[in-house]
Write a protein that holds these residues in place. Structure first.
Motif, PDB file in Angstrom:
ATOM      1  N   LEU A 299     -22.208 -25.984 -16.968  1.00 25.00           N
ATOM      2  CA  LEU A 299     -22.245 -26.183 -18.346  1.00 25.00           C
ATOM      3  C   LEU A 299     -21.771 -27.582 -18.775  1.00 25.00           C
ATOM      4  O   LEU A 299     -20.615 -27.874 -18.109  1.00 25.00           O
ATOM      5  N   ALA A 300     -22.076 -28.240 -19.660  1.00 21.14           N
ATOM      6  CA  ALA A 300     -21.692 -29.414 -20.367  1.00 21.14           C
ATOM      7  C   ALA A 300     -21.770 -29.625 -21.664  1.00 21.14           C
ATOM      8  O   ALA A 300     -22.602 -28.884 -22.358  1.00 21.14           O
ATOM      9  N   GLY A 301     -21.122 -30.663 -22.177  1.00 17.14           N
ATOM     10  CA  GLY A 301     -21.615 -31.179 -23.263  1.00 17.14           C
ATOM     11  C   GLY A 301     -20.438 -31.121 -24.508  1.00 17.14           C
ATOM     12  O   GLY A 301     -20.443 -31.575 -25.566  1.00 17.14           O
ATOM     13  N   GLU A 302     -19.473 -30.126 -24.396  1.00 19.37           N
ATOM     14  CA  GLU A 302     -18.634 -29.725 -25.089  1.00 19.37           C
ATOM     15  C   GLU A 302     -17.523 -28.781 -24.419  1.00 19.37           C
ATOM     16  O   GLU A 302     -17.624 -28.282 -23.463  1.00 19.37           O
ATOM     17  N   PRO A 303     -16.349 -28.424 -24.952  1.00 17.83           N
ATOM     18  CA  PRO A 303     -15.398 -27.894 -24.109  1.00 17.83           C
ATOM     19  C   PRO A 303     -15.996 -26.399 -23.877  1.00 17.83           C
ATOM     20  O   PRO A 303     -16.620 -25.754 -24.802  1.00 17.83           O
ATOM     21  N   LEU A 304     -15.583 -25.779 -22.749  1.00 18.58           N
ATOM     22  CA  LEU A 304     -16.142 -24.565 -22.176  1.00 18.58           C
ATOM     23  C   LEU A 304     -14.749 -23.537 -22.470  1.00 18.58           C
ATOM     24  O   LEU A 304     -13.803 -24.004 -21.810  1.00 18.58           O
TER      25      LEU A 304
ATOM     26  N   GLN B 255     -20.651 -38.228 -20.389  1.00 18.95           N
ATOM     27  CA  GLN B 255     -21.345 -38.657 -21.507  1.00 18.95           C
ATOM     28  C   GLN B 255     -22.411 -39.516 -21.347  1.00 18.95           C
ATOM     29  O   GLN B 255     -22.903 -39.686 -20.178  1.00 18.95           O
ATOM     30  N   THR B 256     -23.350 -39.491 -22.685  1.00 15.57           N
ATOM     31  CA  THR B 256     -24.530 -40.353 -22.582  1.00 15.57           C
ATOM     32  C   THR B 256     -24.254 -41.415 -21.619  1.00 15.57           C
ATOM     33  O   THR B 256     -25.028 -42.141 -20.903  1.00 15.57           O
ATOM     34  N   GLU B 257     -23.174 -42.257 -21.836  1.00 15.78           N
ATOM     35  CA  GLU B 257     -22.970 -43.783 -21.356  1.00 15.78           C
ATOM     36  C   GLU B 257     -22.903 -43.603 -19.845  1.00 15.78           C
ATOM     37  O   GLU B 257     -23.087 -44.191 -18.902  1.00 15.78           O
TER      38      GLU B 257
ATOM     39  N   HIS C  37     -24.091 -31.238 -29.536  1.00 16.47           N
ATOM     40  CA  HIS C  37     -24.956 -32.279 -29.915  1.00 16.47           C
ATOM     41  C   HIS C  37     -23.845 -33.320 -30.584  1.00 16.47           C
ATOM     42  O   HIS C  37     -23.120 -32.979 -31.340  1.00 16.47           O
ATOM     43  N   ARG C  38     -23.943 -34.548 -29.977  1.00 12.81           N
ATOM     44  CA  ARG C  38     -22.778 -35.514 -30.445  1.00 12.81           C
ATOM     45  C   ARG C  38     -23.494 -36.086 -31.647  1.00 12.81           C
ATOM     46  O   ARG C  38     -24.624 -36.810 -31.649  1.00 12.81           O
ATOM     47  N   LEU C  39     -22.517 -36.164 -32.805  1.00 12.32           N
ATOM     48  CA  LEU C  39     -23.029 -36.972 -34.004  1.00 12.32           C
ATOM     49  C   LEU C  39     -21.818 -37.672 -34.452  1.00 12.32           C
ATOM     50  O   LEU C  39     -20.641 -37.494 -34.353  1.00 12.32           O
TER      51      LEU C  39
HETATM   52  O1  PRX Z   1     -16.305 -35.318 -26.206  1.00  5.42           O
HETATM   53  C1  PRX Z   1     -16.848 -35.249 -24.807  1.00  5.42           C
HETATM   54  C2  PRX Z   1     -17.674 -34.120 -24.897  1.00  5.42           C
HETATM   55  O2  PRX Z   1     -19.039 -34.789 -25.227  1.00  5.42           O
HETATM   56  C3  PRX Z   1     -19.054 -36.112 -25.420  1.00  5.42           C
HETATM   57  C4  PRX Z   1     -20.075 -36.794 -24.587  1.00  5.42           C
HETATM   58  O3  PRX Z   1     -21.528 -36.331 -25.386  1.00  5.42           O
HETATM   59  P1  PRX Z   1     -22.643 -36.821 -24.944  1.00  5.42           P
HETATM   60  O4  PRX Z   1     -22.682 -38.216 -25.249  1.00  5.42           O
HETATM   61  O5  PRX Z   1     -23.768 -36.124 -25.896  1.00  5.42           O
HETATM   62  O6  PRX Z   1     -22.796 -36.469 -23.459  1.00  5.42           O
HETATM   63  C5  PRX Z   1     -23.009 -35.185 -22.989  1.00  5.42           C
HETATM   64  C6  PRX Z   1     -23.324 -35.348 -21.718  1.00  5.42           C
HETATM   65  C7  PRX Z   1     -22.977 -33.782 -20.956  1.00  5.42           C
HETATM   66  C8  PRX Z   1     -17.715 -36.299 -24.502  1.00  5.42           C
HETATM   67  O7  PRX Z   1     -17.336 -37.624 -24.671  1.00  5.42           O
HETATM   68  N1  PRX Z   1     -17.897 -33.329 -23.728  1.00  5.42           N
HETATM   69  C9  PRX Z   1     -18.988 -33.508 -22.917  1.00  5.42           C
HETATM   70  N2  PRX Z   1     -18.872 -32.516 -21.642  1.00  5.42           N
HETATM   71  C10 PRX Z   1     -17.731 -32.017 -22.051  1.00  5.42           C
HETATM   72  C11 PRX Z   1     -17.005 -32.511 -23.315  1.00  5.42           C
HETATM   73  N3  PRX Z   1     -15.885 -32.017 -23.726  1.00  5.42           N
HETATM   74  C12 PRX Z   1     -15.215 -30.905 -23.303  1.00  5.42           C
HETATM   75  N4  PRX Z   1     -15.627 -30.624 -21.634  1.00  5.42           N
HETATM   76  C13 PRX Z   1     -16.971 -30.771 -21.424  1.00  5.42           C
HETATM   77  N5  PRX Z   1     -17.314 -30.509 -20.308  1.00  5.42           N
END
Ligand code: PRX
Length: 637
Positions: free
Chosen positions: A367-372, A394-396, A512-514
């Motif tokens: 799982l990724a993308g936000e805090p779990l 991150q996207t980067e 989703h990152r905004l």
């Molecule tokens: O703030 C962090 C959060 O999502 C951001 C990156 O988002 P994005 O560029 O869309 O890439 C997502 C790739 C999985 C991070 O700077 N973030 C991502 N993963 C986690 C997270 N925050 C907490 N836990 C995570 N596992």
């Protein structure tokens, strides 16, 4: 010994030897002459002199051993479509698509913008670009015409590949009108548009510009288009992401470093094996889709599942939380990748759905993308009976920065609340936000940063803007030239990291990152908006939602509830139409003034704190306390 700690140490102490070894996981047309060129920091050039191709590694390379095995499985519970491409069939279709792009004048280094729903053709189009050395720019299908227009303008694509429509929860979203409007808004006009017609929405076609995918594919059926051998350091794609300014950044990735990084991560992190099936519920419009729907699994010789639909709905539109597990059972999925929000949605359903299917093929869920959050992790872990691996990136970065490497024995234990430890190749630091000093004691909160040189797969630069890359990412921690993730973090005594939210104005809605600035700029374009502030507010289901506060230019909206409602409706409509439903704030509140410092700086964090019913902290710089009082009153806080 061979523990993860040793593996990691080698990657940091002898990066060139480490990555030279990883480079053997992919095919090279010409092997690299130099593993790393870090002579011009912060730019890192990996595998210099090497020549390879992402499409070759994802498709052609597997023909010898697994031509008849499934490579791409596209399932839509929205339309009922279900189709499997073997590696041989994918090879044929990718060549026909590549021939189509060539016929439309696309050459090496030209951009192709892909604005598509989750259909197999989208992946075929991406691979076709990679095959001929065209740079793909995939734009998330949930974005509307304004967001799309700014990306078209920045990428200047020769061709746009799109579709008549996508579908979500049974609701058809016509893409073609949004695309036409975006092209109208953009100063750059693509020479050609290729459209997949799914028969979901009528399409107006512009003569001479618009082509049908199906017609092109028939015309070029059987075409043989050899892979163009690219320099490892050539550009494979750009993907736009949000930051502090209103203008999205084109994150630019290379060819060779990315291929090696993904091959290595499939082996060491995801433990995915050739011949198995991989299922990520993300979207090709996001970085997870690029790395772990398209390239990663295919490079590893796995079949990848491309899924259109919600986790909770079957074709009959009846809630069926079992759809994912049904797919796991049917296709014997071994590795799965999703986001915490999606799991939180499932959690609202009958837990028996998890037990209804044979999930014995599944080894782990990432799982990724936000805090779990812990309750979500425990719920799904208990339900599936497999390890739940949180990963932070991150996207980067293009691939995980912090997680647990499942493919390196002995496996490290998971720790709830922590994504894990730094992945090989990443020199992760926690730095003091004001002094840049390294915080080495456990539990100290600071900015999570990465010391260069960054590993393979990491972004090369911002598309056409090296200065922006350097200034944005490498100059934000005082006194140090390190890459800032713009996330807060801490480390515990055992070396596990914890992520504590963003340091900038980026918000995370359902993974989703905004950028709040993009939303603010959109709202500010409304004729009756004098000032606006958008903040991210904690939400139990989506992680965060956007909340807007506007100062109306005239009229009764600031004092009259009905007028305020009307303005809110107009603003929500505007954001949906320009940016997409994703960016739409949960609420738009009308106020007479915004909390600012005496020097006029907007106090976003104070607003956010009040919205989350937290202590807004030091307010000595606040110019007019009445403004914050008003926010409090509106929220009943
Ligand atoms: O703030 C962090 C959060 O999502 C951001 C990156 O988002 P994005 O560029 O869309 O890439 C997502 C790739 C999985 C991070 O700077 N973030 C991502 N993963 C986690 C997270 N925050 C907490 N836990 C995570 N596992």
């Amino acid at each position: 010994m061979g523990s993860y700690a040793d593996f990691y140490r080698r990657s940091i102490e002898a990066p060139e030897a480490f990555w030279a070894e990883q480079a053997r996981l992919i095919d090279w047309h010409r092997p690299p002459e130099q593993i790393l060129d870090a002579s011009r920091p912060p730019f890192a050039r990996w595998f210099v002199g090497g020549q390879t191709n992402l499409c070759h590694n994802a498709v052609d390379r597997h023909l010898a051993q697994r031509a008849q095995q499934p490579a791409l499985i596209a399932v839509s519970t929205e339309t009922g479509a279900e189709r499997t491409w073997s590696f041989r069939e994918l090879h044929a279709d990718v060549q026909a698509a590549a021939a189509s792009l060539l016929a439309l004048g696309v050459g090496r280094g030209d951009r192709v913008l892909i604005y598509m729903p989750m259909v197999g053709e989208a992946i075929v189009a991406m691979l076709a670009c990679a095959r001929i050395g065209a740079i793909h720019c995939v734009v998330f299908g949930g974005f509307a015409s304004g967001s799309l227009a700014s990306r078209i303008e920045d990428a200047e694509p020769r061709v746009v590949v799109s579709a008549d429509a996508g579908s979500r929860g049974g609701k058809v979203i016509a893409y073609k009108p949004l695309l036409d409007e975006a092209i109208r808004l953009s100063r750059h006009k693509p020479a050609a548009v290729v459209l997949v017609d799914r028969g979901l929405a009528p399409m107006d076609r512009e003569a001479g510009r618009d082509h049908l995918w199906a017609e092109l594919m028939v015309r070029h059926q059987g075409a043989q288009v050899p892979c163009t051998w690219l320099e490892a350091t050539d550009v494979s794609y750009t993907i736009y992401t949000s930051g502090t300014t209103g203008k999205p950044k084109g994150v630019q990735r290379d060819v060779g470093g990315y291929a090696v990084a993904l091959a290595a991560s499939m082996k060491h992190i995801f433990d995915g094996r050739a011949g198995e099936t991989y299922f990520s519920t993300s979207d090709i419009g996001w970085v997870v889709g690029h790395s772990y729907i398209v390239y990663g699994p295919l490079i590893a010789g796995m079949a990848t599942l491309c899924y259109e639909g919600l986790p909770t709905q079957g074709l009959d539109r009846q809630p069926d939380g079992g759809i994912w597990w049904q797919l796991v059972e049917k296709y014997r999925v071994s590795v799965m990748f999703s986001a915490p929000t999606a799991v939180r949605v499932l959690k609202k359903q009958d837990p028996a759905l998890l037990k209804k299917y044979d999930l014995s093929s599944l080894r782990a869920l990432f799982l990724a993308g936000e805090p779990l959050d812990e309750p979500t992790a425990r719920w799904i872990s208990d339900g599936l009976g497999v390890p739940i691996i949180d990963n932070y990136w991150q996207t980067e970065s293009g691939w995980p920065i912090l997680t647990l490497a499942r493919g390196v024995e002995p496996q490290q234990p998971t720790r709830f609340g922590s994504p894990g430890v730094p992945m090989y190749g990443y020199r992760v630091k926690i730095l003091h936000e004001a002094t840049g000093e390294e915080l080495t004691e456990p539990g100290q909160k600071g900015v999570l940063a990465i010391e260069g040189p960054t590993p393979p797969g990491f972004m090369q630069t911002v598309w056409r803007d090296d200065a922006r890359f350097v200034d944005t990412y490498w100059k934000s921690v005082p006194g140090r030239s390190v890459y800032s993730t713009f996330d807060w973090g801490i480390r515990d005594a055992e070396g596990y990291y914890y992520i504590l939210g963003r340091t900038d104005d980026v918000i995370n809605v359902a993974g989703h990152r905004l950028g709040t600035r993009e939303i603010e700029e959109c709202i500010a374009s409304h004729a009756n908006v004098a000032e606006v502030a958008v903040v991210g507010v904690a939400d139990a289901l989506k992680g965060q939602v956007a909340m807007a506060f506007v100062v109306p230019r005239s009229g009764a909206a600031a004092t009259d509830a009905d007028a305020a409602r009307a303005l809110e409706g107009e603003i929500l409509q505007l954001v949906s139409a320009r940016l997409g439903a994703l960016a739409r704030p949960a609420r738009v509140h009308c106020v007479t003034g915004l909390p600012k410092t005496r020097s006029g700086k907007l106090l976003r964090r104070a607003i956010q704190a009040v919205c989350e019913r937290r202590d807004p902290g030091d307010l000595t710089t606040l110019d007019d306390p009445g403004t914050l009082q008003q926010v409090r009153a509106l929220l009943g806080a």
